[in-house]
Design a protein around this motif. Structure first.
Motif, PDB file in Angstrom:
ATOM      1  N   THR A  11     -34.577  43.517 -41.820  1.00  0.00           N
ATOM      2  CA  THR A  11     -34.032  43.082 -40.660  1.00  0.00           C
ATOM      3  C   THR A  11     -33.191  44.443 -40.123  1.00  0.00           C
ATOM      4  O   THR A  11     -33.288  44.487 -38.791  1.00  0.00           O
ATOM      5  CB  THR A  11     -32.846  42.033 -40.708  1.00  0.00           C
ATOM      6  OG1 THR A  11     -33.613  40.882 -41.305  1.00  0.00           O
ATOM      7  CG2 THR A  11     -32.335  41.579 -39.346  1.00  0.00           C
ATOM      8  N   LYS A  14     -35.590  46.668 -38.629  1.00  0.00           N
ATOM      9  CA  LYS A  14     -36.024  46.244 -36.989  1.00  0.00           C
ATOM     10  C   LYS A  14     -35.286  46.751 -35.967  1.00  0.00           C
ATOM     11  O   LYS A  14     -35.531  47.096 -35.020  1.00  0.00           O
ATOM     12  CB  LYS A  14     -36.407  44.728 -37.050  1.00  0.00           C
ATOM     13  CG  LYS A  14     -37.561  44.366 -38.040  1.00  0.00           C
ATOM     14  CD  LYS A  14     -37.552  42.987 -38.004  1.00  0.00           C
ATOM     15  CE  LYS A  14     -38.506  42.588 -38.937  1.00  0.00           C
ATOM     16  NZ  LYS A  14     -38.689  40.934 -39.396  1.00  0.00           N
ATOM     17  N   ALA A  15     -33.837  46.491 -36.448  1.00  0.00           N
ATOM     18  CA  ALA A  15     -32.869  46.756 -35.336  1.00  0.00           C
ATOM     19  C   ALA A  15     -32.912  48.413 -35.120  1.00  0.00           C
ATOM     20  O   ALA A  15     -32.584  48.750 -34.018  1.00  0.00           O
ATOM     21  CB  ALA A  15     -31.547  46.307 -35.894  1.00  0.00           C
ATOM     22  N   ALA A  18     -35.680  49.349 -33.045  1.00  0.00           N
ATOM     23  CA  ALA A  18     -35.391  49.047 -31.515  1.00  0.00           C
ATOM     24  C   ALA A  18     -34.228  49.675 -30.902  1.00  0.00           C
ATOM     25  O   ALA A  18     -34.390  50.039 -29.558  1.00  0.00           O
ATOM     26  CB  ALA A  18     -35.093  47.474 -31.607  1.00  0.00           C
ATOM     27  N   LEU A  19     -33.261  50.055 -31.418  1.00  0.00           N
ATOM     28  CA  LEU A  19     -32.131  50.679 -31.009  1.00  0.00           C
ATOM     29  C   LEU A  19     -31.929  52.282 -31.341  1.00  0.00           C
ATOM     30  O   LEU A  19     -31.275  52.654 -32.336  1.00  0.00           O
ATOM     31  CB  LEU A  19     -30.706  49.980 -31.667  1.00  0.00           C
ATOM     32  CG  LEU A  19     -30.559  48.378 -31.369  1.00  0.00           C
ATOM     33  CD1 LEU A  19     -29.454  47.814 -32.133  1.00  0.00           C
ATOM     34  CD2 LEU A  19     -30.419  48.335 -29.839  1.00  0.00           C
ATOM     35  N   HIS A  91     -21.578  42.710 -32.573  1.00  0.00           N
ATOM     36  CA  HIS A  91     -22.725  41.539 -32.670  1.00  0.00           C
ATOM     37  C   HIS A  91     -22.992  41.508 -34.369  1.00  0.00           C
ATOM     38  O   HIS A  91     -23.157  42.392 -34.740  1.00  0.00           O
ATOM     39  CB  HIS A  91     -24.053  42.042 -31.898  1.00  0.00           C
ATOM     40  CG  HIS A  91     -23.744  42.523 -30.540  1.00  0.00           C
ATOM     41  ND1 HIS A  91     -23.850  41.182 -29.731  1.00  0.00           N
ATOM     42  CD2 HIS A  91     -23.333  43.355 -29.887  1.00  0.00           C
ATOM     43  CE1 HIS A  91     -23.591  42.085 -28.439  1.00  0.00           C
ATOM     44  NE2 HIS A  91     -23.314  43.181 -28.565  1.00  0.00           N
ATOM     45  N   TRP A  94     -29.690  39.938 -36.126  1.00  0.00           N
ATOM     46  CA  TRP A  94     -30.779  40.152 -35.437  1.00  0.00           C
ATOM     47  C   TRP A  94     -31.246  39.238 -34.691  1.00  0.00           C
ATOM     48  O   TRP A  94     -32.708  39.248 -34.619  1.00  0.00           O
ATOM     49  CB  TRP A  94     -31.537  41.389 -35.959  1.00  0.00           C
ATOM     50  CG  TRP A  94     -32.555  42.134 -35.085  1.00  0.00           C
ATOM     51  CD1 TRP A  94     -33.717  42.243 -35.180  1.00  0.00           C
ATOM     52  CD2 TRP A  94     -31.911  42.911 -34.107  1.00  0.00           C
ATOM     53  NE1 TRP A  94     -34.151  43.165 -34.202  1.00  0.00           N
ATOM     54  CE2 TRP A  94     -33.153  43.832 -33.516  1.00  0.00           C
ATOM     55  CE3 TRP A  94     -30.965  43.544 -33.654  1.00  0.00           C
ATOM     56  CZ2 TRP A  94     -33.262  44.675 -32.349  1.00  0.00           C
ATOM     57  CZ3 TRP A  94     -30.966  44.567 -32.510  1.00  0.00           C
ATOM     58  CH2 TRP A  94     -31.881  44.914 -32.134  1.00  0.00           C
ATOM     59  N   THR A  95     -30.918  38.306 -33.914  1.00  0.00           N
ATOM     60  CA  THR A  95     -31.383  37.169 -33.446  1.00  0.00           C
ATOM     61  C   THR A  95     -31.855  37.469 -31.853  1.00  0.00           C
ATOM     62  O   THR A  95     -31.340  38.554 -31.472  1.00  0.00           O
ATOM     63  CB  THR A  95     -30.263  35.805 -33.228  1.00  0.00           C
ATOM     64  OG1 THR A  95     -29.107  36.586 -32.598  1.00  0.00           O
ATOM     65  CG2 THR A  95     -29.793  35.641 -34.778  1.00  0.00           C
ATOM     66  N   LYS A  96     -32.462  36.809 -31.372  1.00  0.00           N
ATOM     67  CA  LYS A  96     -32.938  36.919 -29.841  1.00  0.00           C
ATOM     68  C   LYS A  96     -31.726  36.954 -28.995  1.00  0.00           C
ATOM     69  O   LYS A  96     -31.560  37.808 -28.250  1.00  0.00           O
ATOM     70  CB  LYS A  96     -33.830  35.648 -29.596  1.00  0.00           C
ATOM     71  CG  LYS A  96     -35.015  35.594 -30.264  1.00  0.00           C
ATOM     72  CD  LYS A  96     -36.196  36.493 -29.818  1.00  0.00           C
ATOM     73  CE  LYS A  96     -37.503  36.479 -30.465  1.00  0.00           C
ATOM     74  NZ  LYS A  96     -38.394  37.489 -30.407  1.00  0.00           N
ATOM     75  N   GLN A  99     -30.345  40.487 -29.538  1.00  0.00           N
ATOM     76  CA  GLN A  99     -31.280  41.544 -28.718  1.00  0.00           C
ATOM     77  C   GLN A  99     -31.160  41.434 -27.441  1.00  0.00           C
ATOM     78  O   GLN A  99     -31.524  42.662 -26.713  1.00  0.00           O
ATOM     79  CB  GLN A  99     -32.714  41.013 -29.333  1.00  0.00           C
ATOM     80  CG  GLN A  99     -32.992  41.273 -30.694  1.00  0.00           C
ATOM     81  CD  GLN A  99     -34.502  40.668 -31.241  1.00  0.00           C
ATOM     82  OE1 GLN A  99     -35.148  40.874 -30.539  1.00  0.00           O
ATOM     83  NE2 GLN A  99     -34.497  40.478 -32.540  1.00  0.00           N
ATOM     84  N   VAL A 104     -32.623  44.550 -25.502  1.00  0.00           N
ATOM     85  CA  VAL A 104     -33.806  44.959 -26.404  1.00  0.00           C
ATOM     86  C   VAL A 104     -34.768  43.668 -25.811  1.00  0.00           C
ATOM     87  O   VAL A 104     -34.441  42.657 -26.107  1.00  0.00           O
ATOM     88  CB  VAL A 104     -33.513  44.736 -27.618  1.00  0.00           C
ATOM     89  CG1 VAL A 104     -34.701  45.016 -28.594  1.00  0.00           C
ATOM     90  CG2 VAL A 104     -32.809  46.044 -27.975  1.00  0.00           C
ATOM     91  N   SER A 105     -36.115  44.170 -25.622  1.00  0.00           N
ATOM     92  CA  SER A 105     -37.125  42.805 -25.433  1.00  0.00           C
ATOM     93  C   SER A 105     -38.147  42.854 -26.520  1.00  0.00           C
ATOM     94  O   SER A 105     -38.200  43.589 -27.352  1.00  0.00           O
ATOM     95  CB  SER A 105     -37.797  43.201 -24.161  1.00  0.00           C
ATOM     96  OG  SER A 105     -38.236  44.473 -24.026  1.00  0.00           O
TER      97      SER A 105
END
Length: 105
Positions: A11, A14-15, A18-19, A91, A94-96, A99, A104-105
């Motif tokens: 997880t 993934k974050a 994206a970031l 935060h 890493w939920t919707k 994001q 983040v989309s």
């Protein structure tokens, strides 16, 4: 922006992906600054501790009763991940929703 997590956590990976501009902090090696951890505990309460982890299950009942900050200091991998500090905003996970809040989309 700082992202606190574990480099081996899927997880967190993934974050991080994206970031791209976030500074990654591995909680096992670098830890979380005490002021950030206190703020996270105040905001998220018991949700900050991952009670589904193998580390949690390995703790005795007595160890589980320790104050959350002491528990997380001794076992940093108990923290739900990732913990993201974006200025004054924290935060968790890493939920919707997280994001979306971070654009983040």
């Amino acid at each position: 922006m700082e992202l606190f997590g574990l480099k081996t956590c899927d997880t967190c990976r993934k974050a991080i992906k994206a970031l791209k501009d976030a500074h990654f902090v591995d909680v096992r090696t670098e830890g979380v600054p005490p002021e950030v951890m206190k703020a996270a505990l105040a905001q998220f309460g018991p949700a900050l501790i991952n009670t589904r982890s193998t580390t949690w299950r390995a703790l005795s009942d007595e160890q589980r009763q320790a104050p959350p900050l002491a528990l997380l200091a001794e076992h940093p991998n108990l923290m739900k991940r990732p913990l993201i500090s974006d200025g004054d905003t924290l935060h968790l996970g890493w939920t919707k929703d997280v994001q979306a809040a971070l654009g983040v989309s």
